[in-house]
Design a protein around this motif. Structure first.
Motif, PDB file in Angstrom:
ATOM      1  N   LYS A 239     -11.810   0.427   0.751  1.00 21.14           N
ATOM      2  CA  LYS A 239     -11.611  -0.882   1.378  1.00 21.14           C
ATOM      3  C   LYS A 239     -12.455  -1.971   0.721  1.00 21.14           C
ATOM      4  CE  LYS A 239     -10.647   1.130   5.954  1.00 21.14           C
ATOM      5  NZ  LYS A 239      -9.234   0.699   6.062  1.00 21.14           N
TER       6      LYS A 239
ATOM      7  N   LYS B 262      -4.003   9.045  -2.579  1.00 25.51           N
ATOM      8  CA  LYS B 262      -3.359   8.626  -1.320  1.00 25.51           C
ATOM      9  C   LYS B 262      -4.228   7.629  -0.561  1.00 25.51           C
ATOM     10  CE  LYS B 262      -0.674  12.873  -0.675  1.00 25.51           C
ATOM     11  NZ  LYS B 262      -0.565  14.151   0.095  1.00 25.51           N
TER      12      LYS B 262
ATOM     13  N   SER C 161      -4.054   4.324  -2.388  1.00 28.15           N
ATOM     14  CA  SER C 161      -2.692   3.777  -2.275  1.00 28.15           C
ATOM     15  C   SER C 161      -2.479   3.174  -0.886  1.00 28.15           C
ATOM     16  CB  SER C 161      -1.655   4.875  -2.531  1.00 28.15           C
ATOM     17  OG  SER C 161      -1.753   5.355  -3.851  1.00 28.15           O
ATOM     18  N   LYS C 162      -3.076   3.780   0.111  1.00 22.61           N
ATOM     19  CA  LYS C 162      -2.969   3.277   1.479  1.00 22.61           C
ATOM     20  C   LYS C 162      -3.561   1.875   1.603  1.00 22.61           C
ATOM     21  CE  LYS C 162      -3.983   4.669   6.258  1.00 22.61           C
ATOM     22  NZ  LYS C 162      -4.669   5.679   7.110  1.00 22.61           N
ATOM     23  N   GLU C 163      -4.517   1.563   0.724  1.00 22.58           N
ATOM     24  CA  GLU C 163      -5.141   0.235   0.710  1.00 22.58           C
ATOM     25  C   GLU C 163      -4.448  -0.698  -0.291  1.00 22.58           C
ATOM     26  OE1 GLU C 163      -7.421  -0.652   2.830  1.00 22.58           O
ATOM     27  OE2 GLU C 163      -7.613   1.374   3.689  1.00 22.58           O
ATOM     28  N   ASN C 164      -3.220  -0.306  -0.707  1.00 21.15           N
ATOM     29  CA  ASN C 164      -2.440  -1.100  -1.665  1.00 21.15           C
ATOM     30  C   ASN C 164      -3.175  -1.313  -2.992  1.00 21.15           C
ATOM     31  OD1 ASN C 164      -0.165  -1.507   0.079  1.00 21.15           O
ATOM     32  ND2 ASN C 164      -1.392  -3.010   1.217  1.00 21.15           N
ATOM     33  N   LYS C 165      -3.824  -0.260  -3.442  1.00 24.21           N
ATOM     34  CA  LYS C 165      -4.579  -0.340  -4.693  1.00 24.21           C
ATOM     35  C   LYS C 165      -3.960   0.539  -5.785  1.00 24.21           C
ATOM     36  CE  LYS C 165      -8.958  -1.918  -2.837  1.00 24.21           C
ATOM     37  NZ  LYS C 165     -10.425  -1.735  -2.788  1.00 24.21           N
ATOM     38  N   GLN C 166      -2.639   0.609  -5.775  1.00 22.69           N
ATOM     39  CA  GLN C 166      -1.938   1.439  -6.764  1.00 22.69           C
ATOM     40  C   GLN C 166      -2.207   0.976  -8.205  1.00 22.69           C
ATOM     41  OE1 GLN C 166      -0.599   0.069  -4.068  1.00 22.69           O
ATOM     42  NE2 GLN C 166       0.797   1.462  -3.006  1.00 22.69           N
ATOM     43  N   ASP C 167      -2.487  -0.329  -8.371  1.00 26.47           N
ATOM     44  CA  ASP C 167      -2.704  -0.863  -9.718  1.00 26.47           C
ATOM     45  C   ASP C 167      -4.178  -0.887 -10.119  1.00 26.47           C
ATOM     46  OD1 ASP C 167       0.040  -1.305 -10.003  1.00 26.47           O
ATOM     47  OD2 ASP C 167      -0.096  -3.308  -9.111  1.00 26.47           O
ATOM     48  N   THR C 168      -5.039  -0.377  -9.265  1.00 28.74           N
ATOM     49  CA  THR C 168      -6.471  -0.354  -9.574  1.00 28.74           C
ATOM     50  C   THR C 168      -6.746   0.629 -10.711  1.00 28.74           C
ATOM     51  OG1 THR C 168      -7.068  -0.944  -7.315  1.00 28.74           O
ATOM     52  CG2 THR C 168      -8.769   0.121  -8.646  1.00 28.74           C
TER      53      THR C 168
ATOM     54  N   THR D 166      -4.116   4.059 -13.902  1.00 23.94           N
ATOM     55  CA  THR D 166      -4.208   3.393 -12.609  1.00 23.94           C
ATOM     56  C   THR D 166      -4.044   4.441 -11.507  1.00 23.94           C
ATOM     57  OG1 THR D 166      -1.837   2.967 -12.481  1.00 23.94           O
ATOM     58  CG2 THR D 166      -3.205   1.265 -13.552  1.00 23.94           C
TER      59      THR D 166
ATOM     60  N   SER E 274      -1.753   4.734  -9.507  1.00 26.80           N
ATOM     61  CA  SER E 274      -0.351   5.170  -9.414  1.00 26.80           C
ATOM     62  C   SER E 274       0.033   6.218 -10.458  1.00 26.80           C
ATOM     63  CB  SER E 274       0.590   3.967  -9.521  1.00 26.80           C
ATOM     64  OG  SER E 274       0.443   3.340 -10.787  1.00 26.80           O
TER      65      SER E 274
END
Length: 253
Positions: A164, A183, A186-193, A212, A214
């Motif tokens: 977070k 997971k 990804s739940k925190e919308n950080k797939q591109d991190t 990344t 993803s």
């Protein structure tokens, strides 16, 4: 009859590169009567030991324990009583997920003198060898260092808290939980991190993968990355600087 003072020195062996050892650590190894060493230490460090020192492997490899922790604790005390100076040689820094404090707590119950020699933590050194700064102005103001696997063999709840934040996240002992980590982020919308995985860091067997959240699992499969490895997550991975080979530069130093 042993007339030596029974004592324990818990020594950090650093992240793997034999040269990443402190002078105080070398002195402790040289003065040891007994050395209890882990699997992840560079065995070349044992060359500093006295010819009279007893060397005992107490680490684990691929889930096989040479000794359980209770047995190691008892071995520390018994050898200190019978031989004198016991050095407990542990990878990285013994106070960062190394049970060093636990072993000192146990030894003190039996009247042993206790000392610690800090080591260079793999959490910092391994990313650095790959040119990844854990903090950098404009990219990261702080970093978390988290164990991937708790005593209960579960993913630490702190990973969800770290996901977070905007901090760099360094996860040790986390390869077996990589899917869960993906997971959580990804739940925190950080797939591109950005994320990097460094296996056998600071050694000649080092392997590296970057991607990344993803696609990192695919990269791990392609590059066949596995434990022991360190996971680094955050914008600093994109700030990686290109370094020349440390091994080539200092090979004949």
């Amino acid at each position: 009859m042993n007339t030596k003072v029974p004592k324990l020195t818990v020594v950090g062996a650093g992240p793997g590169d034999v040269d990443l050892i402190t002078l105080k650590a070398i002195k402790a190894i040289e003065l040891a009567d007994v050395i209890l060493y882990d699997a992840l230490i560079n065995k070349a460090l044992l060359d500093y030991a006295s010819n009279d020192a007893e060397l005992i492997f107490v680490g684990k490899r691929k889930g096989c324990y040479a000794y359980q922790q209770d047995q190691i604790n008892e071995l520390i005390v018994s050898r200190a009583k019978s031989h004198g100076h016991v050095v407990r040689l542990k990878g990285g820094d013994p106070f960062i997920f190394g049970r060093g404090a636990e072993e000192i707590d146990y030894a003190q119950q039996f009247g042993l003198e206790t000392y610690v020699v800090p080591g260079i933590s793999s959490a910092i050194a391994v990313p650095a060898y790959q040119g990844i700064p854990l903090t950098k102005r404009g990219a990261s103001e702080s970093f978390w260092v988290i164990t991937g696997t708790t005593k209960a063999h579960k993913l630490s709840n702190d990973v969800a808290l770290a996901a977070k934040s905007t901090a760099t996240v360094v996860i040790l002992m986390g390869m077996g939980k990589l899917s869960e980590i993906v997971k959580v982020f990804s739940k925190e919308n950080k797939q591109d991190t950005a994320i990097a995985i460094i296996q056998n860091g600071t050694t000649e067997y080092e392997k590296f993968g970057v991607g990344t959240i993803s696609n990192i699992e695919k990269i791990v499969a392609e590059k066949q990355l596995s434990s022991p490895a360190i996971i680094v997550i955050g914008d600093v991975v994109k700030e990686r600087v290109v370094l020349n080979s440390i091994y080539k530069e200092f090979a004949t130093a």
